[in-house]
Scaffold this motif. Structure first.
Motif, PDB file in Angstrom:
ATOM      1  N   LEU A 165       1.647  16.986  38.074  1.00 32.33           N
ATOM      2  CA  LEU A 165       1.680  15.342  37.861  1.00 32.33           C
ATOM      3  C   LEU A 165       2.504  14.874  36.720  1.00 32.33           C
ATOM      4  O   LEU A 165       3.033  13.918  36.778  1.00 32.33           O
ATOM      5  N   VAL A 166       2.160  15.535  35.508  1.00 34.78           N
ATOM      6  CA  VAL A 166       2.624  14.941  34.303  1.00 34.78           C
ATOM      7  C   VAL A 166       4.400  15.150  34.152  1.00 34.78           C
ATOM      8  O   VAL A 166       4.918  14.046  33.501  1.00 34.78           O
ATOM      9  N   MET A 167       4.818  15.987  35.135  1.00 30.83           N
ATOM     10  CA  MET A 167       6.240  15.956  35.179  1.00 30.83           C
ATOM     11  C   MET A 167       6.695  14.875  36.421  1.00 30.83           C
ATOM     12  O   MET A 167       7.630  14.281  36.112  1.00 30.83           O
ATOM     13  N   VAL A 168       6.050  15.043  37.491  1.00 30.88           N
ATOM     14  CA  VAL A 168       6.593  14.195  38.716  1.00 30.88           C
ATOM     15  C   VAL A 168       6.515  12.722  38.572  1.00 30.88           C
ATOM     16  O   VAL A 168       7.304  11.871  38.877  1.00 30.88           O
ATOM     17  N   ILE A 169       5.080  12.273  38.043  1.00 31.35           N
ATOM     18  CA  ILE A 169       4.895  10.832  37.894  1.00 31.35           C
ATOM     19  C   ILE A 169       6.133  10.046  37.138  1.00 31.35           C
ATOM     20  O   ILE A 169       6.629   9.143  37.539  1.00 31.35           O
ATOM     21  N   PRO A 170       6.669  10.687  35.899  1.00 33.95           N
ATOM     22  CA  PRO A 170       7.480   9.700  35.092  1.00 33.95           C
ATOM     23  C   PRO A 170       8.780   9.965  35.780  1.00 33.95           C
ATOM     24  O   PRO A 170       9.547   9.058  35.860  1.00 33.95           O
ATOM     25  N   MET A 171       9.042  10.993  36.561  1.00 34.13           N
ATOM     26  CA  MET A 171      10.498  11.189  37.254  1.00 34.13           C
ATOM     27  C   MET A 171      10.323  10.153  38.393  1.00 34.13           C
ATOM     28  O   MET A 171      11.704   9.635  38.630  1.00 34.13           O
ATOM     29  N   LEU A 172       9.339  10.020  39.136  1.00 32.48           N
ATOM     30  CA  LEU A 172       9.395   8.853  40.036  1.00 32.48           C
ATOM     31  C   LEU A 172       9.527   7.507  39.694  1.00 32.48           C
ATOM     32  O   LEU A 172      10.222   6.856  40.097  1.00 32.48           O
ATOM     33  N   ALA A 173       8.661   7.277  38.424  1.00 32.75           N
ATOM     34  CA  ALA A 173       8.954   5.953  37.801  1.00 32.75           C
ATOM     35  C   ALA A 173      10.439   5.773  37.370  1.00 32.75           C
ATOM     36  O   ALA A 173      10.940   4.678  37.499  1.00 32.75           O
ATOM     37  N   GLY A 174      11.074   6.812  36.920  1.00 38.30           N
ATOM     38  CA  GLY A 174      12.549   6.718  36.538  1.00 38.30           C
ATOM     39  C   GLY A 174      13.206   6.320  37.390  1.00 38.30           C
ATOM     40  O   GLY A 174      14.077   5.585  37.410  1.00 38.30           O
ATOM     41  N   MET A 175      13.054   6.981  38.792  1.00 39.69           N
ATOM     42  CA  MET A 175      14.044   6.953  39.730  1.00 39.69           C
ATOM     43  C   MET A 175      13.789   5.391  40.334  1.00 39.69           C
ATOM     44  O   MET A 175      14.608   4.721  40.768  1.00 39.69           O
ATOM     45  N   PHE A 176      12.497   4.905  40.405  1.00 35.63           N
ATOM     46  CA  PHE A 176      12.118   3.392  40.720  1.00 35.63           C
ATOM     47  C   PHE A 176      13.044   2.596  39.547  1.00 35.63           C
ATOM     48  O   PHE A 176      13.523   1.683  39.970  1.00 35.63           O
ATOM     49  N   ILE A 177      12.699   2.637  38.309  1.00 35.31           N
ATOM     50  CA  ILE A 177      13.474   1.637  37.420  1.00 35.31           C
ATOM     51  C   ILE A 177      14.832   1.708  37.233  1.00 35.31           C
ATOM     52  O   ILE A 177      15.457   0.729  37.085  1.00 35.31           O
ATOM     53  N   PHE A 178      15.543   2.814  37.500  1.00 35.40           N
ATOM     54  CA  PHE A 178      16.766   3.098  37.429  1.00 35.40           C
ATOM     55  C   PHE A 178      17.622   2.979  38.774  1.00 35.40           C
ATOM     56  O   PHE A 178      18.709   3.580  38.959  1.00 35.40           O
ATOM     57  N   ARG A 179      17.003   2.342  39.625  1.00 33.17           N
ATOM     58  CA  ARG A 179      17.384   2.624  41.115  1.00 33.17           C
ATOM     59  C   ARG A 179      18.935   1.970  41.182  1.00 33.17           C
ATOM     60  O   ARG A 179      19.576   2.101  42.061  1.00 33.17           O
ATOM     61  N   LYS A 180      19.006   0.818  40.226  1.00 25.63           N
ATOM     62  CA  LYS A 180      19.992  -0.017  40.404  1.00 25.63           C
ATOM     63  C   LYS A 180      21.373   0.954  39.638  1.00 25.63           C
ATOM     64  O   LYS A 180      22.558   0.356  39.671  1.00 25.63           O
ATOM     65  N   GLN A 181      21.102   1.725  38.746  1.00 25.53           N
ATOM     66  CA  GLN A 181      22.241   2.283  37.920  1.00 25.53           C
ATOM     67  C   GLN A 181      23.302   2.890  38.835  1.00 25.53           C
ATOM     68  O   GLN A 181      22.987   3.690  39.620  1.00 25.53           O
TER      69      GLN A 181
END
Length: 139
Positions: free
Chosen positions: A123-139
């Motif tokens: 969970l401590v790996m996947v949650i930040p990665m999912l958040a990053g995918m959401f935050i940088f979805r427009k990049q």
């Protein structure tokens, strides 16, 4: 789709690369993942941990292989996600995946002090990665 490539890579490192038509890289990542998983007894530890045998899970895992896995896993997910879109910003998008990899490493290092080690590490790996995918979805 970019998210699908990353999710495939979360399920099995290398499959997201194959989804992106990077078959050689995908096969290499699959081989590395299976080698690390088998020799590190990672799946056995996850199975024991999820069935309540936390102490046995910690004894079953080989930490020399386990400590390689979080960084490799985060890299595979980022690689599949990054290469699914041409022209993405490599520097900005990698940061949150690096954070996920580092958190996974620290969770693996301190796994003997965690109540459910494999779930917490995941969970401590996947949650930040999912958040990053959401935050940088427009990049």
């Amino acid at each position: 789709m970019r998210s699908i490539a990353a999710l495939f890579s979360m399920l099995m490192p290398g499959v997201g690369q194959m989804y992106n038509n990077q078959f050689v890289k995908g096969v290499v990542f699959l081989i590395i993942e299976h080698y690390d998983n088998v020799f590190g007894s990672i799946n056995k530890a996850i199975h024991l941990d999820f069935n309540g045998a936390h102490a046995e899970a910690l004894k079953a895992v080989d930490y020399q292989h386990l400590l390689f896995y979080p960084g490799f896993y985060a890299f595979c997910v980022w690689d599949a996600w990054f290469h699914a879109r041409a022209g993405a910003d490599k520097t900005k998008t990698a940061i949150i995946f690096l954070v996920g990899g580092f958190l996974g490493e620290f969770a693996a290092i301190f796994s003997t002090h965690l109540p459910i080690p494999s779930l917490t590490c995941g969970l401590v790996m996947v949650i930040p990665m999912l958040a990053g995918m959401f935050i940088f979805r427009k990049q």
